[in-house]
Design a protein around this motif. Structure first.
Motif, mmCIF file in Angstrom:
data_model
loop_
_atom_site.group_PDB
_atom_site.id
_atom_site.type_symbol
_atom_site.label_atom_id
_atom_site.label_comp_id
_atom_site.label_asym_id
_atom_site.label_seq_id
_atom_site.Cartn_x
_atom_site.Cartn_y
_atom_site.Cartn_z
ATOM 1 N N ILE A 1 50.137 32.664 42.371
ATOM 2 C CA ILE A 1 49.673 31.663 41.400
ATOM 3 C C ILE A 1 48.395 32.140 40.729
ATOM 4 O O ILE A 1 48.225 32.037 39.510
ATOM 5 C CB ILE A 1 49.447 30.302 42.082
ATOM 6 N N ASP A 2 47.488 32.684 41.536
ATOM 7 C CA ASP A 2 46.223 33.165 40.964
ATOM 8 C C ASP A 2 46.469 34.325 40.010
ATOM 9 O O ASP A 2 45.873 34.391 38.932
ATOM 10 C CB ASP A 2 45.274 33.589 42.078
ATOM 11 N N ASP A 3 47.343 35.248 40.402
ATOM 12 C CA ASP A 3 47.657 36.397 39.547
ATOM 13 C C ASP A 3 48.236 35.922 38.218
ATOM 14 O O ASP A 3 47.892 36.432 37.145
ATOM 15 C CB ASP A 3 48.659 37.303 40.266
ATOM 16 N N THR A 4 49.118 34.921 38.295
ATOM 17 C CA THR A 4 49.728 34.375 37.086
ATOM 18 C C THR A 4 48.696 33.673 36.224
ATOM 19 O O THR A 4 48.747 33.736 34.988
ATOM 20 C CB THR A 4 50.846 33.380 37.458
ATOM 21 N N ALA A 5 47.754 32.990 36.862
ATOM 22 C CA ALA A 5 46.747 32.233 36.114
ATOM 23 C C ALA A 5 45.706 33.142 35.470
ATOM 24 O O ALA A 5 45.170 32.825 34.399
ATOM 25 C CB ALA A 5 46.054 31.242 37.043
ATOM 26 N N VAL A 6 45.415 34.277 36.104
ATOM 27 C CA VAL A 6 44.343 35.151 35.621
ATOM 28 C C VAL A 6 44.806 36.038 34.470
ATOM 29 O O VAL A 6 44.069 36.259 33.501
ATOM 30 C CB VAL A 6 43.818 36.028 36.774
ATOM 31 N N THR A 7 46.032 36.534 34.529
ATOM 32 C CA THR A 7 46.492 37.570 33.606
ATOM 33 C C THR A 7 46.475 37.175 32.132
ATOM 34 O O THR A 7 46.103 38.004 31.287
ATOM 35 C CB THR A 7 47.899 38.046 34.007
ATOM 36 N N VAL B 1 54.189 35.157 32.859
ATOM 37 C CA VAL B 1 53.026 35.366 31.993
ATOM 38 C C VAL B 1 53.475 35.613 30.553
ATOM 39 O O VAL B 1 52.880 35.096 29.598
ATOM 40 C CB VAL B 1 52.169 36.543 32.506
ATOM 41 N N GLY B 2 54.532 36.406 30.395
ATOM 42 C CA GLY B 2 55.062 36.651 29.057
ATOM 43 C C GLY B 2 55.511 35.373 28.376
ATOM 44 O O GLY B 2 55.250 35.159 27.182
ATOM 45 N N LEU B 3 56.185 34.494 29.133
ATOM 46 C CA LEU B 3 56.609 33.209 28.571
ATOM 47 C C LEU B 3 55.410 32.352 28.173
ATOM 48 O O LEU B 3 55.413 31.704 27.122
ATOM 49 C CB LEU B 3 57.469 32.454 29.599
ATOM 50 N N ILE B 4 54.378 32.355 29.027
ATOM 51 C CA ILE B 4 53.176 31.558 28.732
ATOM 52 C C ILE B 4 52.505 32.059 27.458
ATOM 53 O O ILE B 4 52.137 31.279 26.570
ATOM 54 C CB ILE B 4 52.183 31.622 29.910
ATOM 55 N N TRP C 1 44.720 24.015 33.198
ATOM 56 C CA TRP C 1 45.232 23.513 34.480
ATOM 57 C C TRP C 1 45.683 24.662 35.372
ATOM 58 O O TRP C 1 45.443 24.654 36.576
ATOM 59 C CB TRP C 1 46.405 22.562 34.240
ATOM 60 N N LEU C 2 46.313 25.661 34.757
ATOM 61 C CA LEU C 2 46.775 26.810 35.528
ATOM 62 C C LEU C 2 45.595 27.561 36.129
ATOM 63 O O LEU C 2 45.660 28.047 37.269
ATOM 64 C CB LEU C 2 47.598 27.739 34.634
ATOM 65 N N GLY C 3 44.507 27.642 35.370
ATOM 66 C CA GLY C 3 43.305 28.293 35.890
ATOM 67 C C GLY C 3 42.719 27.546 37.075
ATOM 68 O O GLY C 3 42.327 28.152 38.071
ATOM 69 N N TYR C 4 42.674 26.207 36.981
ATOM 70 C CA TYR C 4 42.179 25.411 38.106
ATOM 71 C C TYR C 4 43.076 25.583 39.331
ATOM 72 O O TYR C 4 42.599 25.714 40.463
ATOM 73 C CB TYR C 4 42.118 23.929 37.719
ATOM 74 N N LEU C 5 44.386 25.567 39.093
ATOM 75 C CA LEU C 5 45.332 25.734 40.203
ATOM 76 C C LEU C 5 45.180 27.101 40.845
ATOM 77 O O LEU C 5 45.221 27.238 42.081
ATOM 78 C CB LEU C 5 46.759 25.546 39.687
ATOM 79 N N GLY C 6 44.987 28.130 40.019
ATOM 80 C CA GLY C 6 44.796 29.475 40.555
ATOM 81 C C GLY C 6 43.544 29.582 41.398
ATOM 82 O O GLY C 6 43.542 30.221 42.458
ATOM 83 N N THR C 7 42.467 28.931 40.955
ATOM 84 C CA THR C 7 41.221 28.932 41.724
ATOM 85 C C THR C 7 41.400 28.234 43.065
ATOM 86 O O THR C 7 40.972 28.739 44.107
ATOM 87 C CB THR C 7 40.101 28.240 40.926
ATOM 88 N N ALA C 8 42.039 27.061 43.037
ATOM 89 C CA ALA C 8 42.299 26.334 44.291
ATOM 90 C C ALA C 8 43.163 27.159 45.223
ATOM 91 O O ALA C 8 42.927 27.206 46.438
ATOM 92 C CB ALA C 8 42.964 24.993 43.979
ATOM 93 N N ALA C 9 44.167 27.841 44.663
ATOM 94 C CA ALA C 9 45.055 28.663 45.485
ATOM 95 C C ALA C 9 44.302 29.815 46.130
ATOM 96 O O ALA C 9 44.526 30.146 47.303
ATOM 97 C CB ALA C 9 46.204 29.191 44.628
ATOM 98 N N MET C 10 43.400 30.431 45.384
ATOM 99 C CA MET C 10 42.605 31.522 45.954
ATOM 100 C C MET C 10 41.803 31.039 47.152
ATOM 101 O O MET C 10 41.732 31.712 48.183
ATOM 102 C CB MET C 10 41.638 32.082 44.900
ATOM 103 N N LEU C 11 41.196 29.861 47.013
ATOM 104 C CA LEU C 11 40.334 29.335 48.079
ATOM 105 C C LEU C 11 41.132 28.976 49.319
ATOM 106 O O LEU C 11 40.779 29.374 50.434
ATOM 107 C CB LEU C 11 39.566 28.113 47.558
ATOM 108 N N TRP C 12 42.229 28.229 49.135
ATOM 109 C CA TRP C 12 42.942 27.784 50.339
ATOM 110 C C TRP C 12 43.695 28.928 51.007
ATOM 111 O O TRP C 12 43.730 29.020 52.230
ATOM 112 C CB TRP C 12 43.815 26.569 50.037
ATOM 113 N N VAL C 13 44.289 29.827 50.201
ATOM 114 C CA VAL C 13 45.004 30.956 50.797
ATOM 115 C C VAL C 13 44.030 31.922 51.463
ATOM 116 O O VAL C 13 44.273 32.414 52.572
ATOM 117 C CB VAL C 13 45.846 31.687 49.738
ATOM 118 N N GLY C 14 42.904 32.194 50.783
ATOM 119 C CA GLY C 14 41.916 33.099 51.367
ATOM 120 C C GLY C 14 41.386 32.600 52.688
ATOM 121 O O GLY C 14 41.303 33.347 53.670
ATOM 122 N N PHE C 15 41.050 31.299 52.748
ATOM 123 C CA PHE C 15 40.513 30.757 53.992
ATOM 124 C C PHE C 15 41.599 30.631 55.061
ATOM 125 O O PHE C 15 41.323 30.788 56.250
ATOM 126 C CB PHE C 15 39.876 29.388 53.740
#
Length: 308
Positions: free
Chosen positions: A42-48, A193-196, A232-246
């Motif tokens: 999710i984070d990779d998709t949100a960042v690219t 990402v291409g579709l977005i 919204w995708l950026g916020y979701l990617g940030t949240a995903a980074m935090l919860w998955v990382g921890f």
């Protein structure tokens, strides 16, 4: 001679049966691995998408293809074999590699949260710097290089988690699962990402006068919706980074893993609420850990600056 040939064929058939039985588990293992790395995906998709903002729209898909190609090469040629070698020669190191990656994800997530809610200096308080003038071609190369670096870090975490999922499986399973995960995730991430990236162009096309009023309104709706969706995708990617990382850190530390398991069991009767509370708890832990890592990084940078 015939008896020996038959015996050889029997051995080959037995070997094929064993290999087939072993590979039967591969789809399950790929699905399990994909689920575990969903936050990073999710984070990779949100960042690219940010790497193609401001560039020639005609070059967007070409740029995404170049990033995707480099990502797949990194996974298949460098990161996958590195995970296999590390698992063969030093498997005890893998949990620590995962935890370092988890700490990095928390740090990156905290930096994004800090940039969202922290105080920013105004242009009046920021000294003017000499602006570097570059050509569109140079900017494109710079964006691709930046995206590839970010993707390499996330891909390393993906392949490490993928290997940890099949670490006890036969070697053939490990190889097939790593290849399948690398291809599937790369295609899924960069296809989406291409579709977005091209969604707003599609909306503009639908909004042309040659279409019916309903189609034109739908096209305008897409154009208006996409900036909000990317936010919204950026916020979701940030949240995903935090919860998955921890969560990676928690799994590597028994004294933290057991309380989380007890928490999951206590809320087992209400799975949706239990999942949400668990994610919030892990994300909060990720913010705290990211803050601590940021303080350490800041201190190290200051010490290096003083030495220079």
């Amino acid at each position: 001679m015939a008896t020996g040939l038959l015996a050889l064929l029997d051995d080959v058939a037995a070997l094929v049966k064993v290999s087939a039985a072993t590979l039967d588990d591969v789809p399950t293992q790929v699905a399990k691995t994909t689920g575990k790395v969903s936050g990073i995906v999710i984070d990779d998709t949100a960042v690219t998408p940010k790497y193609v903002v401001g560039l020639d729209p005609k070059r967007e898909l070409s740029i995404i293809w170049q990033i995707a190609k480099k990502s797949l090469i990194n996974k298949l040629i460098f990161l996958g074999p590195a995970a296999l070698l590390l698992g063969f020669f030093a498997p005890q190191v893998i949990p620590y590699v995962l935890m370092v990656g988890g700490a990095y994800l928390c740090f990156e997530g905290y930096e994004k949260v800090h940039s969202m809610f922290g105080k920013h200096h105004t242009e009046e308080n920021t000294p003017m710097e000499e602006m570097k003038v570059i050509t569109p071609e140079e900017l494109e190369k710079e964006r691709i290089a930046g995206a590839t670096r970010t993707d390499f870090i996330l891909s390393a975490e993906i392949m490490a988690i993928a290997f940890a999922t099949v670490a006890t499986a036969p070697l053939m399973n490990q190889i097939v699962v790593l290849i399948a995960v690398a291809i599937f995730i790369t295609v899924a991430v960069y296809g989406f990402v291409g579709l977005i990236v091209k969604a707003d162009d599609f909306g503009v096309h639908l909004a042309k006068e040659k279409h019916s009023p309903a189609v034109r309104n739908f096209g305008r709706g897409i154009v208006k919706f996409m900036p909000h969706f990317l936010s919204w995708l950026g916020y979701l990617g940030t949240a995903a980074m935090l919860w998955v990382g921890f969560e990676i850190i928690v799994h590597g530390l028994p004294f933290m893993h057991h309380p989380i398991e007890s928490f999951d069991k206590a809320l087992g009767g209400i799975p949706v609420i239990g999942w949400l509370l668990r994610v919030l708890l892990l994300a909060l832990g990720g913010v705290i850990l990211g803050f601590l890592v940021a303080q350490v990084v800041g201190l190290v940078m200051k010490l290096i600056g003083k030495k220079k």
